[in-house]
Design an enzyme around this catalytic site. Structure first.
Site, mmCIF file in Angstrom:
data_model
loop_
_atom_site.group_PDB
_atom_site.id
_atom_site.type_symbol
_atom_site.label_atom_id
_atom_site.label_comp_id
_atom_site.label_asym_id
_atom_site.label_seq_id
_atom_site.Cartn_x
_atom_site.Cartn_y
_atom_site.Cartn_z
ATOM 1 N N ALA A 39 1.950 1.106 2.195
ATOM 2 C CA ALA A 39 1.421 -0.022 1.417
ATOM 3 C C ALA A 39 0.046 0.278 0.814
ATOM 4 O O ALA A 39 -0.296 -0.240 -0.243
ATOM 5 C CB ALA A 39 1.355 -1.270 2.283
ATOM 6 N N THR A 40 -0.738 1.115 1.471
ATOM 7 C CA THR A 40 -2.049 1.454 0.908
ATOM 8 C C THR A 40 -1.859 2.111 -0.457
ATOM 9 O O THR A 40 -2.475 1.703 -1.458
ATOM 10 C CB THR A 40 -2.820 2.412 1.847
ATOM 11 O OG1 THR A 40 -3.014 1.748 3.103
ATOM 12 C CG2 THR A 40 -4.162 2.816 1.268
ATOM 13 N N ASN B 176 -2.487 -10.272 7.457
ATOM 14 C CA ASN B 176 -2.300 -9.427 8.629
ATOM 15 C C ASN B 176 -3.089 -9.878 9.845
ATOM 16 O O ASN B 176 -2.811 -9.454 10.948
ATOM 17 C CB ASN B 176 -2.668 -7.976 8.292
ATOM 18 C CG ASN B 176 -3.973 -7.874 7.557
ATOM 19 O OD1 ASN B 176 -4.153 -8.475 6.490
ATOM 20 N ND2 ASN B 176 -4.902 -7.129 8.110
ATOM 21 N N GLN C 213 3.052 -7.196 5.419
ATOM 22 C CA GLN C 213 3.321 -7.930 6.658
ATOM 23 C C GLN C 213 4.580 -8.789 6.576
ATOM 24 O O GLN C 213 5.029 -9.326 7.589
ATOM 25 C CB GLN C 213 2.112 -8.828 7.001
ATOM 26 C CG GLN C 213 0.867 -8.071 7.394
ATOM 27 C CD GLN C 213 0.990 -7.428 8.777
ATOM 28 O OE1 GLN C 213 1.795 -7.823 9.612
ATOM 29 N NE2 GLN C 213 0.162 -6.426 9.026
ATOM 30 N N SER D 184 5.550 -1.384 3.470
ATOM 31 C CA SER D 184 5.299 -0.218 4.323
ATOM 32 C C SER D 184 6.320 -0.197 5.451
ATOM 33 O O SER D 184 6.443 -1.172 6.191
ATOM 34 C CB SER D 184 3.887 -0.354 4.907
ATOM 35 O OG SER D 184 3.271 0.877 5.031
ATOM 36 N N HIS E 226 6.569 1.213 8.402
ATOM 37 C CA HIS E 226 6.256 1.126 9.838
ATOM 38 C C HIS E 226 5.946 -0.291 10.303
ATOM 39 O O HIS E 226 5.756 -0.534 11.493
ATOM 40 C CB HIS E 226 5.094 2.059 10.199
ATOM 41 C CG HIS E 226 3.755 1.624 9.685
ATOM 42 N ND1 HIS E 226 2.818 1.006 10.492
ATOM 43 C CD2 HIS E 226 3.190 1.710 8.472
ATOM 44 C CE1 HIS E 226 1.727 0.752 9.782
ATOM 45 N NE2 HIS E 226 1.933 1.170 8.549
ATOM 46 N N THR F 256 7.088 15.528 -3.941
ATOM 47 C CA THR F 256 8.405 15.671 -3.314
ATOM 48 C C THR F 256 8.676 14.490 -2.390
ATOM 49 O O THR F 256 7.818 14.108 -1.586
ATOM 50 C CB THR F 256 8.445 16.994 -2.508
ATOM 51 O OG1 THR F 256 8.189 18.055 -3.424
ATOM 52 C CG2 THR F 256 9.778 17.194 -1.822
ATOM 53 N N CYS G 293 -6.731 -3.007 11.612
ATOM 54 C CA CYS G 293 -7.041 -2.049 10.545
ATOM 55 C C CYS G 293 -8.538 -1.825 10.409
ATOM 56 O O CYS G 293 -8.965 -0.901 9.756
ATOM 57 C CB CYS G 293 -6.495 -2.540 9.217
ATOM 58 S SG CYS G 293 -4.754 -2.900 9.309
HETATM 59 C C1 LIG Z 1 -1.448 -6.596 4.535
HETATM 60 C C2 LIG Z 1 -1.509 -5.110 4.639
HETATM 61 N N1 LIG Z 1 -1.617 -4.382 3.526
HETATM 62 C C3 LIG Z 1 -1.665 -3.050 3.561
HETATM 63 C C4 LIG Z 1 -1.612 -2.363 4.752
HETATM 64 C C5 LIG Z 1 -1.676 -0.864 4.736
HETATM 65 O O1 LIG Z 1 -0.464 -0.320 5.118
HETATM 66 P P1 LIG Z 1 -0.347 1.255 5.411
HETATM 67 O O2 LIG Z 1 -1.391 1.560 6.424
HETATM 68 O O3 LIG Z 1 1.026 1.410 5.940
HETATM 69 O O4 LIG Z 1 -0.586 1.965 4.153
HETATM 70 C C6 LIG Z 1 -1.515 -3.079 5.945
HETATM 71 C C7 LIG Z 1 -1.522 -2.383 7.247
HETATM 72 O O5 LIG Z 1 -2.023 -2.864 8.221
HETATM 73 C C8 LIG Z 1 -1.448 -4.488 5.884
HETATM 74 O O6 LIG Z 1 -1.347 -5.223 6.993
#
Ligand SMILES: Cc1ncc(COP(=O)(O)O)c(C=O)c1O
Length: 385
Positions: free
Chosen positions: A74-75, A154, A182, A202, A204, A243, A330
């Protein structure tokens, strides 16, 4: 030593064993490069990626599977959505609207984009963490090209009025991005019904592997093409070179399909467990406060402010029994109070007295978890009494 009960599913989730099983052949057997389509090895990998893309697109309500762009999480999806849309559409305007409670993957990106000439408006939220639609409408001006508001927070779990925000954006001809890291795998999402143009996710966060994610990029009404933010082989329709992580993508698709299939039952089970824990804690300590929206919230998240109890000290006291976090996992490297808790009106002290419980598939015995918390909190309350 027996491991403590894991209560940090908002930070990450374990890979589901059924997902791992699906991934395994793609490490040592089907190891071709999905872009090497001249031979069978590459073809097999490409086929797996195509099927994964289809499965993910179906769960999210896309019109075409090609609307899914694979990323590392997601980042990266947030960076691509924000910077990619800005660079593509800045001839139309330079103004972007977002909210004060976004994840750093959005806030820090927007902050950086100011160096490239972007003008950023961050909307405040109310005490339950909800963006005000009238304030949003007022903030839109002729230079506005993009609105980015997260699906679910989050830290406090609040879910935004996504469909309404999307409708407003559409009526003003502004693109709408949502960071749904989330929410995907936990909430029912249909990108077209909800008027979403760009959506980050994301793997995970829904029992898939780490380091893989995606971005939905709408291809119909309007057709969106983003400028790339990294350069190379032109993969993913030129929007994200590199890739493809075939085992990761296969795992993410399986994880999302499973989560979607089990969503309703798991949602009800976890909401019940969360309510039980909250009620038991409230019974013993009536001054405990729930953060976030009381109803429009993630079913598995519980953010609580416990007056007089330092979150870090409670976590330390209970570390052999429970694994949970203070505020946002985070940003644990920072000692500053959470920007989200600040935005909903908590003082610095209250922020440091806030814990976040993230329940998940492995969570059983909610009553037992509540007992451990009541006992731990009681030890601090007795000292301060
Ligand atoms: C709302 C939100 N956005 C973005 C992220 C970032 O996800 P990733 O670390 O998998 O890139 C998170 C991770 O905690 C999140 O909770």
């Amino acid at each position: 030593m027996e491991m403590p009960i894991y209560l940090d599913h908002n930070a990450t989730t374990p890979v589901d064993r059924r997902v791992l099983e699906e991934m395994l052949p793609y490490f040592c057997e089907v190891y071709g490069n999905a872009a090497s389509i001249d031979h069978l090895h590459g073809n097999k990998a490409k086929q797996a990626v195509d099927e994964a893309r289809q499965a993910i697109a179906k769960v999210l309500g896309c019109r075409k599977e090609s609307e899914i762009v694979f990323t590392s999480g997601a980042t990266e999806s947030n960076n691509l959505a924000l910077i990619g849309a800005y660079r593509k559409f800045r001839n139309k305007g330079n103004h972007i609207i977002s909210s004060a409670i976004e994840h750093p993957a959005v806030l820090d990106t927007l902050n950086y984009m100011q160096n490239e000439g972007a003008e950023i408006t961050l909307l405040p939220v109310d005490s339950e963490g909800v963006v005000n639609l009238e304030a949003l409408e007022k903030a839109i001006k002729k230079e506005t090209i993009l609105i980015s508001v997260m699906f679910a927070n989050n830290e406090i779990g609040t879910i935004q009025p996504i469909k309404e925000i999307g409708a407003l954006a559409k009526s003003k001809g502004v693109l709408f991005h949502t960071d749904a890291a989330q929410a995907v795998g936990h909430e029912k999402i249909n990108v077209y019904d909800m008027n979403i143009d760009l959506l980050s996710f994301s793997s995970h966060k829904f029992y898939g592997p780490k380091g893989v994610g995606g971005l939905f990029v709408r291809s119909y009404s309007p057709l969106i093409k983003l400028s790339p933010i990294s350069f190379g082989g032109g993969h993913e329709k030129g929007m994200r070179s590199g890739t493809l992580n075939v085992p990761g993508i296969v795992g993410m698709a399986e994880a999302l399909s499973l989560a979607n299939r089990e969503l309703k039952d798991e949602y009800c089970r976890l909401r019940e467990a969360v309510n039980l824990i909250y009620q038991q804690l409230q019974k013993s300590f009536p001054d405990i406060k729930l953060n976030g929206h009381p109803q429009n919230r993630l079913a598995h998240n519980l953010s609580l402010t416990i007056p007089g109890v330092e979150a870090k000290a409670l976590i330390h006291l209970l570390k052999n029994k429970l694994s949970f976090s203070a505020g946002s996992a985070c940003s644990t490297v920072k000692v500053a109070p959470s920007h989200v808790l600040k935005a909903i009106g908590l003082s610095d002290d209250e922020s440091f007295q806030t814990i976040r419980l993230g329940l998940g598939r492995s969570t059983e015995e909610a009553a037992g978890i509540a007992d451990v918390l009541v006992d731990g909190i009681g030890q601090f309350k007795n000292i301060s009494a």
